[in-house]
Design a protein around this motif. Sequence first.
Motif, PDB file in Angstrom:
ATOM      1  N   VAL A 402       0.848  -1.192   0.000  1.00  0.00           N
ATOM      2  CA  VAL A 402       0.000   0.000   0.000  1.00  0.00           C
ATOM      3  C   VAL A 402       0.881   1.238   0.000  1.00  0.00           C
ATOM      4  N   ILE A 421      -3.177   1.024  -3.817  1.00  0.00           N
ATOM      5  CA  ILE A 421      -2.524  -0.285  -3.895  1.00  0.00           C
ATOM      6  C   ILE A 421      -1.480  -0.305  -5.016  1.00  0.00           C
ATOM      7  N   VAL A 453      -5.843  -3.904   1.865  1.00  0.00           N
ATOM      8  CA  VAL A 453      -5.583  -2.464   1.988  1.00  0.00           C
ATOM      9  C   VAL A 453      -6.140  -1.940   3.307  1.00  0.00           C
TER      10      VAL A 453
END
Length: 641
Positions: A402, A421, A453
């Motif tokens: 991330v 992402i 995420v």
Amino acid sequence: MLNNSFSLGVSISSLLICVVNLIYTLILRRTDKIQNRLFMALLCILIVNSITGIVTAFYSAEATVEHGISALKMARYAYFATHTALCPLFFYYVSNVSFASIRLASRKIFLLSLPFFVTEFLALFNPVTNIVWSYDENMAFHREWGEYVIYLAAFFYFVLAFLIMMRSWDFISRKRRTALIFLFIMVAAGVLIQLLNKNLKVEVLAEAVGFTGLMMSVENEDDRLDIGMGFYNRTALSMDIGSCLKNDRKLKLIMIRIRNYDLVNRLVEAGETNTIADILSDFLKSVVPRYYIYVPEKDTFVLTLYNYNDRQAEVVADRISSRFDNPWDYGEYSIQLNAAVILADIPSQIRSTVELSYMIESPLPDEKDRDILKGQDLDFIMRRHAVEDAISRGFAENSYEVYYQPTYHIDGRLHGAEALIRMHDKTLGNLYPDEFIPIAEQNGLIDDIDEFVLEEVCKFLQTGVPQKNGIDNINVNLSVLQCMRPGFVESINRIVNRYGIDKKLINYEITESIAASDYDTLSHVIRKLRNEGFLFSMDDYGTGFSNVSNIFSLNFDVIKIDKSLLWDSEKSELGMVILESTIRMIRQMHKKILVEGVETEAQIELLKKLNVDYLQGFYFSKPIPKSQFIEHITEQHASRK
Ligand code: C2E
Ligand code: CA
Ligand code: CA
């Protein structure tokens, strides 16, 4: 005597069955494909065999008189002359149904057909040779060794047909499998019974019954046809191409994708029927016979070209592509269709039914002056395959990461961040979400990605580092499918509660286009999550065509204006008017405004004048890995003190 009546009854039954099958085939016009014609030929053979059976049974009692003798002999002759061809023809039929290659090397074809020719020769010349059967002076019928040779050859073709069926097994529908297996059992049983007891002449009847199964399940293609259009459907396409691949059958595919399908369909208000198929039908049938045309998606047509070389296939593709330069007549309308034409080779470019689906589903590379996509243009199919593999192995190989991109108050103070992402794949290198998110949405892995995420963001927030350095909240993107899924609210809550995160630290971004698609479900989900304390942003505002009052009743905390609106404002006066009035409207609704895609100082000046609240863009920072992001914000926070 009793035996004769039995044979007569059996022969009449098989005659009736075959005649009915033939009549149905003709009435339903299942007559144009090679497969159909082979089926009719098989029925005709059985009809002749039934008639000879009737004649034999009828005249057996009169085997002593002249005309009885010749009738019997003629019947036997006709029986063997035709019946010998039954199994080879059936083998050919099964090869055809399962798309097995019939373009074998000539030596192989010769070897394959040799048993047929030899046995047919035996049968035809029996009156001279008496090798297959004979009548002695008492008019008793005798089987000779030739008949066993014929049975052996029939057995050979029968086994071959069975093997071919087994090879294509995965690509034969259940309905067809059942019918074929039933036929194999019927034929085997019929032959066996008759071999064991020559008075029980049931072979032809068993075959007739077996073929009835074929008529109901193989010749009847209702499950493969799109009834309204008369073309084959998606299942048929992947079964047929699957069979071709399995049997090393080479062919070319031409795919036509109508890019303005929705527009045209709305224009002519066709309701349920497929207007485009209506419009194209005659033209497509002038290119290839109707049974080579498939409609896997409502806007996509696939033509299969067998036995075309590269050059010939290109000529066909050219012809199709240039037809789309001119409008099409449809009732009172004259319609311009925008079509992408793709020419692909099987098996060199499409190597599996999975790749076939990619070709059908993937967004096509950008329009290139209506050229034909072929050769290397088709790399997108392989790319898509590679990306899908990379997505699947991503979690096992820790490919996902991330990144964070900071957002700022209009006066330059830090405000928050968006979590974005990234994927670092061992073979494909760095991948961007614009490429893999849509694919993950199709194959369902998006749920895992979004969950990943959210967890990463929670872990980050749990450290307290962002909050200490002026980050009010972190934005997390939600994808369409995810928010509409039952149990979505619970699963998000579970994750966030596990980390004990204050919910107002998380701000979910939902794109405008999703919000417009299923307003009711979404409004329900948002209300529930807002009650929990989460914040919401409307992402990419200005790119969809949503109902403004609906959108604003969803009660977002922040409206993120799409970067294209900002960039267009610098390109034209109209662009500027759109940006200004959009911002003014949102202001009047008392919503916070964030503008994305800020890259220059001039843009910041403009946005200050327009009085927006927050900014995000490469001018401040690109999305960066977490460690770098921490450095970035601590530095800025320190310098502010
Ligand atoms: P988005 O939500 O609109 O994200 C903003 C995109 O604009 C990001 O691209 C970001 O790198 C880019 N961007 C930001 N500022 C600038 C700028 O000043 N100039 C330019 N040229 N670009 C800028 P990114 O990271 O490639 O993401 C693309 C899209 O992928 C996102 O659009 C979002 O829709 C989706 N996405 C990204 N991460 C996730 C995720 O974790 N889950 C889901 N479902 N979707 C994600
Ligand atoms: Ca976003
Ligand atoms: Ca955005």
